[in-house]
Design a protein around this motif. Structure first.
Motif, PDB file in Angstrom:
ATOM      1  N   ASP A   5       0.959  -1.414  -0.273  1.00 28.56           N
ATOM      2  CA  ASP A   5      -0.035  -0.187  -0.172  1.00 28.56           C
ATOM      3  C   ASP A   5       1.143   1.143   0.105  1.00 28.56           C
ATOM      4  OD1 ASP A   5      -2.922  -0.333  -0.076  1.00 28.56           O
ATOM      5  OD2 ASP A   5      -2.962  -0.661   1.758  1.00 28.56           O
ATOM      6  N   LEU A   6       2.139   0.928   0.643  1.00 27.50           N
ATOM      7  CA  LEU A   6       2.630   2.108   0.878  1.00 27.50           C
ATOM      8  C   LEU A   6       2.709   3.399  -0.986  1.00 27.50           C
ATOM      9  CD1 LEU A   6       5.795   0.873   2.983  1.00 27.50           C
ATOM     10  CD2 LEU A   6       3.955   2.789   3.011  1.00 27.50           C
ATOM     11  N   PRO A   7       3.027   4.409  -0.986  1.00 25.41           N
ATOM     12  CA  PRO A   7       3.391   5.746  -1.628  1.00 25.41           C
ATOM     13  C   PRO A   7       4.595   4.633  -2.392  1.00 25.41           C
ATOM     14  CG  PRO A   7       2.002   6.434  -0.021  1.00 25.41           C
ATOM     15  CD  PRO A   7       2.485   5.432   0.448  1.00 25.41           C
ATOM     16  N   ASP A   8       4.922   5.456  -3.544  1.00 24.83           N
ATOM     17  CA  ASP A   8       5.875   6.003  -4.136  1.00 24.83           C
ATOM     18  C   ASP A   8       7.557   6.418  -3.598  1.00 24.83           C
ATOM     19  OD1 ASP A   8       5.651   3.966  -6.274  1.00 24.83           O
ATOM     20  OD2 ASP A   8       5.302   5.130  -7.447  1.00 24.83           O
ATOM     21  N   GLY A   9       7.947   5.640  -3.433  1.00 19.66           N
ATOM     22  CA  GLY A   9       9.059   6.729  -1.863  1.00 19.66           C
ATOM     23  C   GLY A   9       9.194   6.821  -1.005  1.00 19.66           C
ATOM     24  N   ALA A  10       8.142   6.734  -0.408  1.00 17.98           N
ATOM     25  CA  ALA A  10       7.878   6.326   1.250  1.00 17.98           C
ATOM     26  C   ALA A  10       8.403   5.631   1.822  1.00 17.98           C
ATOM     27  CB  ALA A  10       6.136   6.482   1.478  1.00 17.98           C
ATOM     28  N   GLN A  38      17.074  -2.807   3.419  1.00 16.08           N
ATOM     29  CA  GLN A  38      17.314  -1.982   1.555  1.00 16.08           C
ATOM     30  C   GLN A  38      16.713  -3.456   0.796  1.00 16.08           C
ATOM     31  OE1 GLN A  38      18.606   0.153   1.610  1.00 16.08           O
ATOM     32  NE2 GLN A  38      17.969   0.795   3.737  1.00 16.08           N
ATOM     33  N   ASP A  39      16.132  -4.838   1.069  1.00  9.90           N
ATOM     34  CA  ASP A  39      15.967  -5.561  -0.262  1.00  9.90           C
ATOM     35  C   ASP A  39      14.703  -5.216  -1.010  1.00  9.90           C
ATOM     36  OD1 ASP A  39      18.509  -6.819  -0.615  1.00  9.90           O
ATOM     37  OD2 ASP A  39      17.324  -8.682   0.554  1.00  9.90           O
ATOM     38  N   LEU A  40      13.943  -4.786   0.118  1.00 10.58           N
ATOM     39  CA  LEU A  40      12.480  -4.469   0.129  1.00 10.58           C
ATOM     40  C   LEU A  40      12.203  -2.768  -0.464  1.00 10.58           C
ATOM     41  CD1 LEU A  40      10.152  -5.282   3.088  1.00 10.58           C
ATOM     42  CD2 LEU A  40      11.040  -6.323   0.919  1.00 10.58           C
ATOM     43  N   VAL A  41      13.128  -2.007   0.198  1.00 13.30           N
ATOM     44  CA  VAL A  41      13.129  -0.744  -0.707  1.00 13.30           C
ATOM     45  C   VAL A  41      13.735  -1.068  -1.853  1.00 13.30           C
ATOM     46  CG1 VAL A  41      14.507   1.247  -1.149  1.00 13.30           C
ATOM     47  CG2 VAL A  41      14.018   0.411   0.885  1.00 13.30           C
ATOM     48  N   ARG A  42      14.838  -1.188  -2.324  1.00 18.70           N
ATOM     49  CA  ARG A  42      14.920  -1.742  -3.450  1.00 18.70           C
ATOM     50  C   ARG A  42      13.828  -3.008  -4.990  1.00 18.70           C
ATOM     51  NH1 ARG A  42      19.437  -2.511  -1.993  1.00 18.70           N
ATOM     52  NH2 ARG A  42      19.884  -5.306  -1.575  1.00 18.70           N
ATOM     53  N   LEU A  43      13.091  -3.498  -4.484  1.00 17.84           N
ATOM     54  CA  LEU A  43      11.819  -3.944  -4.689  1.00 17.84           C
ATOM     55  C   LEU A  43      11.022  -3.326  -5.159  1.00 17.84           C
ATOM     56  CD1 LEU A  43      10.562  -6.911  -5.225  1.00 17.84           C
ATOM     57  CD2 LEU A  43      10.072  -7.262  -2.901  1.00 17.84           C
ATOM     58  N   LEU A  44      10.319  -2.242  -4.064  1.00 14.92           N
ATOM     59  CA  LEU A  44       9.652  -1.657  -4.435  1.00 14.92           C
ATOM     60  C   LEU A  44       9.317  -1.214  -5.562  1.00 14.92           C
ATOM     61  CD1 LEU A  44       8.460  -1.667  -0.247  1.00 14.92           C
ATOM     62  CD2 LEU A  44       6.948  -2.070  -2.637  1.00 14.92           C
ATOM     63  N   ALA A  45      10.660   0.056  -5.477  1.00 19.36           N
ATOM     64  CA  ALA A  45      11.561   1.342  -6.080  1.00 19.36           C
ATOM     65  C   ALA A  45      10.933   0.707  -8.010  1.00 19.36           C
ATOM     66  CB  ALA A  45      12.551   1.191  -6.119  1.00 19.36           C
TER      67      ALA A  45
END
Length: 366
Positions: free
Chosen positions: A337-342, A359-366
């Motif tokens: 549900d997170l907005p992009d870049g949140a 950090q894995d999830l930051v990259r994955l969501l990006a």
């Protein structure tokens, strides 16, 4: 066996000198309307003690021991115990270590106490007393032996799993989970219709719900009067059938699942009156099961959630633990549900999770 205030004070003095205490409790939830703690077991490396809270109702002497952060308290499957100790005695537990959580983070398939002790020590627990009525006195020698056996191997068990977790770099993960667990509390039932907690009620029509509610109230009243759990008065299957068939005559009760002839003789009149009250409720007052509308499908969120679940499956396999232990579905839903870049730090609740895969999830969501 601790069954006097003086003996409890003496035990508290001894426990204050310990660094490790194994703990467990026995309750009577299968035998009485309002459950209560009936026995508390303590084991140290040198001795075991059984506290009888039905004989010594004021347990304030051991509360400081349980709250002392310098003494590690070892439980197995502590959730129910922590809730019950706080509900009945106001006891809070600090420096908790749950060996069941430890087993989950070690990737063990069977995490119950009996399976774990058999695997590690070759000991087989006698299960015949798991559903015993622990409020009865005197307790038999066999019951006392069973109670002691639940805790007297926990300290050695703790030593093994703590070392294995330390070798895998996961000890701090379990300690953080246990820090959260120590704060769980019994949730007070919200006021409202009893049928909201009845499995299958969502599929019933309003008239059947009205009858079911009256039947549930009748059963609850009988359970309180008899001091028995409601399911031991008569089962849910009988209630569901009564709500659908709505019998009007004593003869109509014959053949209802779970209603014996003896039960019909004793409670049949009350059951029929409950059905009658439900049938007499005006149409405008009939209850309806509350349905929460599903939000519209969001293809973007669905895609992100699918990616997150695939990532979780691979990561959990790599670590050798169950996917739900690594990250539960609620966490993945929040991340999707997170907005992009949140920032994700506020969404991921545990420090060990942020450090392990943030950090894995930051990259994955990006």
């Amino acid at each position: 066996m601790i069954n006097t205030p003086a003996a409890l004070e003496g035990l508290a003095d001894r426990l204050r000198q310990e660094q490790l205490i194994a703990c467990d409790l026995e309750a009577d939830s299968l035998h009485h309307y309002r459950e209560k703690v009936c026995l508390i077991q303590f084991s140290t490396p040198e001795y075991s003690a059984l506290v009888d809270p039905l004989a010594v109702t004021d347990l304030s002497a051991i509360a400081p021991v349980m709250a002392d952060p310098a003494i590690r308290k070892i439980f197995h499957g502590a959730d129910y115990d922590i809730r019950s100790l706080h509900r009945d005695f106001g006891i809070e537990v600090n420096n908790l270590f749950d060996t069941m959580i430890a087993c989950q983070f070690l990737g063990e398939k069977e995490v119950g106490l009996a399976a774990s002790l058999k695997k590690r020590f070759g000991v087989e627990l006698d299960k015949q007393f798991q559903k015993a009525d622990w409020s009865r006195r005197p307790l038999s020698l066999e019951m006392l032996a069973y109670a002691v056996e639940d805790t007297n191997l926990l300290i050695g068990f703790y030593g093994q799993v703590a070392e294995e977790l330390r070798e895998k770099g996961r000890l701090s993960w379990v300690e953080e989970e246990c820090e959260v667990l120590r704060g769980v509390r019994v949730v007070t039932r919200e006021e409202g219709p009893l049928f909201l907690r009845f499995k299958g009620a969502a599929k019933m029509d309003p008239r059947a719900l009205a009858v079911l509610e009256e039947l549930l109230r009748f059963r609850d009243e009988q359970a309180g009067r008899m001091d028995r759990p409601p399911f031991k008065v008569f089962g849910n299957e009988a209630l569901a059938e009564l709500a659908e068939k709505r019998p009007r005559l004593p003869s109509d009760l014959t053949g209802i699942t779970g209603l014996s002839e003896k039960l019909v003789q004793r409670l049949g009149t009350g059951l029929l009156r409950a059905v009658e009250r439900g049938c007499a409720l005006p149409a405008a007052q009939l209850p309806r099961y509350p349905f929460i509308p599903r939000p519209p499908r969001d293809p973007r969120k669905d895609d992100r959630l699918k990616c997150l679940k695939l990532w979780r499956e691979g990561k959990a396999k790599q670590l050798g633990i169950e996917p739900g232990i690594l990250a539960n579905n609620a966490l993945l839903e929040s991340l999707a549900d997170l907005p992009d870049g949140a920032a994700i730090d506020d969404v991921i609740p545990r420090r060990w999770q942020r450090e392990l895969f943030g950090q894995d999830l930051v990259r994955l969501l990006a």
